[in-house]
Design a protein around this motif. Sequence first.
Motif, PDB file in Angstrom:
ATOM      1  N   THR A 216       0.651  -1.337  -0.391  1.00 38.08           N
ATOM      2  CA  THR A 216       0.108   0.002   0.308  1.00 38.08           C
ATOM      3  C   THR A 216       1.342   0.986  -0.128  1.00 38.08           C
ATOM      4  O   THR A 216       1.730   1.769   0.374  1.00 38.08           O
ATOM      5  CB  THR A 216      -0.596  -0.124   0.906  1.00 38.08           C
ATOM      6  OG1 THR A 216      -0.577  -0.172   2.285  1.00 38.08           O
ATOM      7  CG2 THR A 216      -1.714  -0.910   1.435  1.00 38.08           C
ATOM      8  N   GLU A 217       0.052   2.654  -0.202  1.00 37.94           N
ATOM      9  CA  GLU A 217       1.149   3.439   0.011  1.00 37.94           C
ATOM     10  C   GLU A 217       1.071   4.178   1.693  1.00 37.94           C
ATOM     11  O   GLU A 217       2.274   4.485   1.349  1.00 37.94           O
ATOM     12  CB  GLU A 217      -0.502   4.946  -0.806  1.00 37.94           C
ATOM     13  CG  GLU A 217      -0.246   4.958  -2.075  1.00 37.94           C
ATOM     14  CD  GLU A 217       0.400   5.153  -3.089  1.00 37.94           C
ATOM     15  OE1 GLU A 217       2.031   5.524  -2.219  1.00 37.94           O
ATOM     16  OE2 GLU A 217       1.371   4.288  -3.934  1.00 37.94           O
ATOM     17  N   ARG A 220       4.477   2.022   1.543  1.00 32.85           N
ATOM     18  CA  ARG A 220       5.933   2.935   0.892  1.00 32.85           C
ATOM     19  C   ARG A 220       5.907   4.262   1.553  1.00 32.85           C
ATOM     20  O   ARG A 220       7.647   4.354   2.160  1.00 32.85           O
ATOM     21  CB  ARG A 220       4.857   3.587  -0.233  1.00 32.85           C
ATOM     22  CG  ARG A 220       6.037   4.304  -1.052  1.00 32.85           C
ATOM     23  CD  ARG A 220       5.544   5.564  -1.892  1.00 32.85           C
ATOM     24  NE  ARG A 220       4.582   5.064  -2.928  1.00 32.85           N
ATOM     25  CZ  ARG A 220       4.895   4.853  -4.414  1.00 32.85           C
ATOM     26  NH1 ARG A 220       6.039   4.311  -5.059  1.00 32.85           N
ATOM     27  NH2 ARG A 220       3.801   4.131  -4.391  1.00 32.85           N
ATOM     28  N   ARG A 221       5.157   4.439   2.128  1.00 26.66           N
ATOM     29  CA  ARG A 221       5.569   5.728   3.485  1.00 26.66           C
ATOM     30  C   ARG A 221       6.785   5.519   4.737  1.00 26.66           C
ATOM     31  O   ARG A 221       7.756   5.836   4.677  1.00 26.66           O
ATOM     32  CB  ARG A 221       4.422   6.993   4.266  1.00 26.66           C
ATOM     33  CG  ARG A 221       3.729   7.424   3.096  1.00 26.66           C
ATOM     34  CD  ARG A 221       2.658   8.194   3.308  1.00 26.66           C
ATOM     35  NE  ARG A 221       1.477   7.570   4.355  1.00 26.66           N
ATOM     36  CZ  ARG A 221       0.450   7.408   3.933  1.00 26.66           C
ATOM     37  NH1 ARG A 221       0.021   7.150   2.839  1.00 26.66           N
ATOM     38  NH2 ARG A 221      -0.370   6.436   4.623  1.00 26.66           N
ATOM     39  N   TYR A 232      10.147   1.861  -4.979  1.00 26.53           N
ATOM     40  CA  TYR A 232       9.307   2.040  -6.365  1.00 26.53           C
ATOM     41  C   TYR A 232       8.317   0.665  -5.921  1.00 26.53           C
ATOM     42  O   TYR A 232       9.070  -0.836  -5.966  1.00 26.53           O
ATOM     43  CB  TYR A 232      10.756   2.138  -7.252  1.00 26.53           C
ATOM     44  CG  TYR A 232      11.194   3.367  -7.927  1.00 26.53           C
ATOM     45  CD1 TYR A 232      10.268   4.365  -8.734  1.00 26.53           C
ATOM     46  CD2 TYR A 232      11.872   3.844  -7.062  1.00 26.53           C
ATOM     47  CE1 TYR A 232      10.886   5.380  -9.065  1.00 26.53           C
ATOM     48  CE2 TYR A 232      12.108   4.834  -7.567  1.00 26.53           C
ATOM     49  CZ  TYR A 232      11.813   6.525  -8.107  1.00 26.53           C
ATOM     50  OH  TYR A 232      13.076   7.074  -8.642  1.00 26.53           O
ATOM     51  N   ASP A 233       7.641   0.951  -7.496  1.00 28.36           N
ATOM     52  CA  ASP A 233       7.193  -0.822  -7.637  1.00 28.36           C
ATOM     53  C   ASP A 233       7.459  -1.137  -8.304  1.00 28.36           C
ATOM     54  O   ASP A 233       7.657  -0.582  -9.696  1.00 28.36           O
ATOM     55  CB  ASP A 233       5.315  -0.553  -7.492  1.00 28.36           C
ATOM     56  CG  ASP A 233       4.466  -1.251  -7.170  1.00 28.36           C
ATOM     57  OD1 ASP A 233       5.400  -2.626  -6.619  1.00 28.36           O
ATOM     58  OD2 ASP A 233       3.704  -1.658  -8.058  1.00 28.36           O
ATOM     59  N   GLU A 248       7.322   1.455 -11.372  1.00 33.55           N
ATOM     60  CA  GLU A 248       6.749   2.959 -11.219  1.00 33.55           C
ATOM     61  C   GLU A 248       7.588   3.474 -12.563  1.00 33.55           C
ATOM     62  O   GLU A 248       8.946   3.979 -12.128  1.00 33.55           O
ATOM     63  CB  GLU A 248       6.348   3.057 -10.013  1.00 33.55           C
ATOM     64  CG  GLU A 248       4.919   3.319  -8.892  1.00 33.55           C
ATOM     65  CD  GLU A 248       4.670   3.664  -7.902  1.00 33.55           C
ATOM     66  OE1 GLU A 248       4.124   3.678  -8.138  1.00 33.55           O
ATOM     67  OE2 GLU A 248       6.657   2.483  -6.846  1.00 33.55           O
ATOM     68  N   GLN A 252       5.749   8.396  -9.968  1.00 28.76           N
ATOM     69  CA  GLN A 252       5.055   7.814  -9.219  1.00 28.76           C
ATOM     70  C   GLN A 252       3.558   7.609  -8.927  1.00 28.76           C
ATOM     71  O   GLN A 252       2.522   7.948  -8.080  1.00 28.76           O
ATOM     72  CB  GLN A 252       5.288   7.774  -8.046  1.00 28.76           C
ATOM     73  CG  GLN A 252       6.973   7.030  -7.611  1.00 28.76           C
ATOM     74  CD  GLN A 252       7.286   6.969  -6.047  1.00 28.76           C
ATOM     75  OE1 GLN A 252       6.900   8.241  -5.255  1.00 28.76           O
ATOM     76  NE2 GLN A 252       8.158   5.737  -6.078  1.00 28.76           N
ATOM     77  N   ASN A 253       3.155   7.923 -10.410  1.00 24.48           N
ATOM     78  CA  ASN A 253       1.336   7.611  -9.995  1.00 24.48           C
ATOM     79  C   ASN A 253       0.662   7.240 -11.125  1.00 24.48           C
ATOM     80  O   ASN A 253      -0.343   7.402 -12.263  1.00 24.48           O
ATOM     81  CB  ASN A 253       1.249   9.524 -11.048  1.00 24.48           C
ATOM     82  CG  ASN A 253       1.953   9.896 -12.507  1.00 24.48           C
ATOM     83  OD1 ASN A 253       2.399   8.877 -12.647  1.00 24.48           O
ATOM     84  ND2 ASN A 253       1.235  10.726 -13.130  1.00 24.48           N
ATOM     85  N   ASP A 321      -3.621   1.197 -11.607  1.00 21.40           N
ATOM     86  CA  ASP A 321      -3.970   1.606 -10.425  1.00 21.40           C
ATOM     87  C   ASP A 321      -2.938   0.841  -9.328  1.00 21.40           C
ATOM     88  O   ASP A 321      -2.846  -0.413  -9.977  1.00 21.40           O
ATOM     89  CB  ASP A 321      -5.165   1.461  -9.681  1.00 21.40           C
ATOM     90  CG  ASP A 321      -5.843   3.229 -10.123  1.00 21.40           C
ATOM     91  OD1 ASP A 321      -4.743   4.101 -11.006  1.00 21.40           O
ATOM     92  OD2 ASP A 321      -6.956   3.037 -10.219  1.00 21.40           O
ATOM     93  N   ARG A 322      -2.495   0.805  -8.496  1.00 23.01           N
ATOM     94  CA  ARG A 322      -2.277  -0.239  -7.647  1.00 23.01           C
ATOM     95  C   ARG A 322      -3.138  -0.974  -7.294  1.00 23.01           C
ATOM     96  O   ARG A 322      -4.056  -1.042  -7.944  1.00 23.01           O
ATOM     97  CB  ARG A 322      -1.945   0.250  -6.028  1.00 23.01           C
ATOM     98  CG  ARG A 322      -0.449   1.019  -5.420  1.00 23.01           C
ATOM     99  CD  ARG A 322      -0.184   1.281  -3.718  1.00 23.01           C
ATOM    100  NE  ARG A 322       1.040   1.580  -3.866  1.00 23.01           N
ATOM    101  CZ  ARG A 322       1.998   1.330  -3.529  1.00 23.01           C
ATOM    102  NH1 ARG A 322       2.236  -0.236  -4.359  1.00 23.01           N
ATOM    103  NH2 ARG A 322       3.004   1.322  -4.007  1.00 23.01           N
ATOM    104  N   ALA A 345      -3.822  -1.200   4.761  1.00 18.69           N
ATOM    105  CA  ALA A 345      -3.328   0.695   4.995  1.00 18.69           C
ATOM    106  C   ALA A 345      -4.356   1.483   5.774  1.00 18.69           C
ATOM    107  O   ALA A 345      -4.295   2.127   6.547  1.00 18.69           O
ATOM    108  CB  ALA A 345      -5.084   0.506   3.360  1.00 18.69           C
TER     109      ALA A 345
END
Length: 435
Positions: A216-217, A220-221, A232-233, A248, A252-253, A321-322, A345
């Motif tokens: 998840t994001e 990542r954080r 990076y994914d 990515e 990273q969008n 998308d993820r 998440a």
Amino acid sequence: MIYNPQMECMSREEMRELQSQRLKDIVKTCYRKSKFYRRKMAEMDVTPDDIQSIDDIHKLPFTTKFDLRDEYPFGLMVVPPTEIARVHASSGTTGKPVIDVYTKNDLDMWSEGVARVMAAGGVGPGDTVQVSYGYGLFTGGLGAHEGAARLGACQLPTSSGNTEKQIMLMEDLRTNVLACTPSYAMRLAEAIQNSDRVSINKMALRCGFFGAEPWTEGMRRELEEKLHIKAYDIYGLTEMCGPGVGGECECQNGTHLWEDMFYPEIINPETLQPVAPGEFGELVFTSLCKEAMPILRYRTRDLTRLHYEKCECGRTAVRMDRILGRSDDMMIIRGVNVFPSQIEACLTEFPAFQPYYFITVDRVNNEDTFDLDVELKPEYFRRSPEGQMPHIQPLYDRIVSMVGIKPNIHILPPMTLERSSGKAKHTCDKRNFKN
């Protein structure tokens, strides 16, 4: 950095022409050389003459993991054994493994896909890439290794496990690029944080490429904060080649998919019909360049959506998308669809909790139970009075809001849940063992 501007930045019209020609070629190969696909196409009354452009792909049959296992080991191979350069396989934890075979050209294509992803992180000569994916039949280790080699970077093939030695080499050899599963990256970060001997501030890490499992994001954080990197994914699957089907960019969008090599579709997993552009559904791939074992319309079970607008980085390659989850990872609890990634998440929204969790589902008195084990971070555990845990109502409310059903949350001390050096296991559905 863009590794292959010609392919990564090709106009939509040129890409469509390339995909159409490659699809026609691969369908002819499958029809002539694969008994499996010739039979499947005959059942649908389709011949290569019916495929004149990429728009005709919907006429072709789907391929599933069950098909690959039924044709184990080499039922889909279309080249003689003398042309096979390497064999890889999935873990096969639920039966026969999925076998993939590669010609030399297939290996070159695969390494280019990984190189495109790593180039976005600026990887090149002078970098040291610590490859902490497992080496062997699993595609992760050698996939990342060959991609780094193609870019001229030094490869440090540590494989997975032996965390203490991994950290020692990371420090002593000045590793600045890490490649592994996100769950193992978190384990490394945790070990560094808890060490009295090493400090992340004295390490050279700059970026990491993480894949082989959904993340998840929030994860990542956490990784970026704890390892002082840009995370990076990297996306892939054994059935197409391994890691490097996409990845990515610096923006990273979304995850760019290398659609000159792997054509993506999104379908409704129930009706098997294409969904409208931008809608969520199941991701399907057709390999457009594979020589040894081409695969038509492979159902990945990954749930996501695609975006075709040009990216700010300059790439025109479609963005994904993820992954929301996998349809075969989804659990139906009290009639509600629950994905493990939803729980992760939620956890990463609260500073007191680790992104480690375990879901246990059972059936008691004809009713589903939903138990969730979560860990406190060490600093919050140390602050808690003995025998008393932080107030969990906000986490409970967030999970109910996200998932739609009420869990029984059990808060555990740090380092209670099992850590993995490979793909993490997050669920146990005991209903599967009951009559």
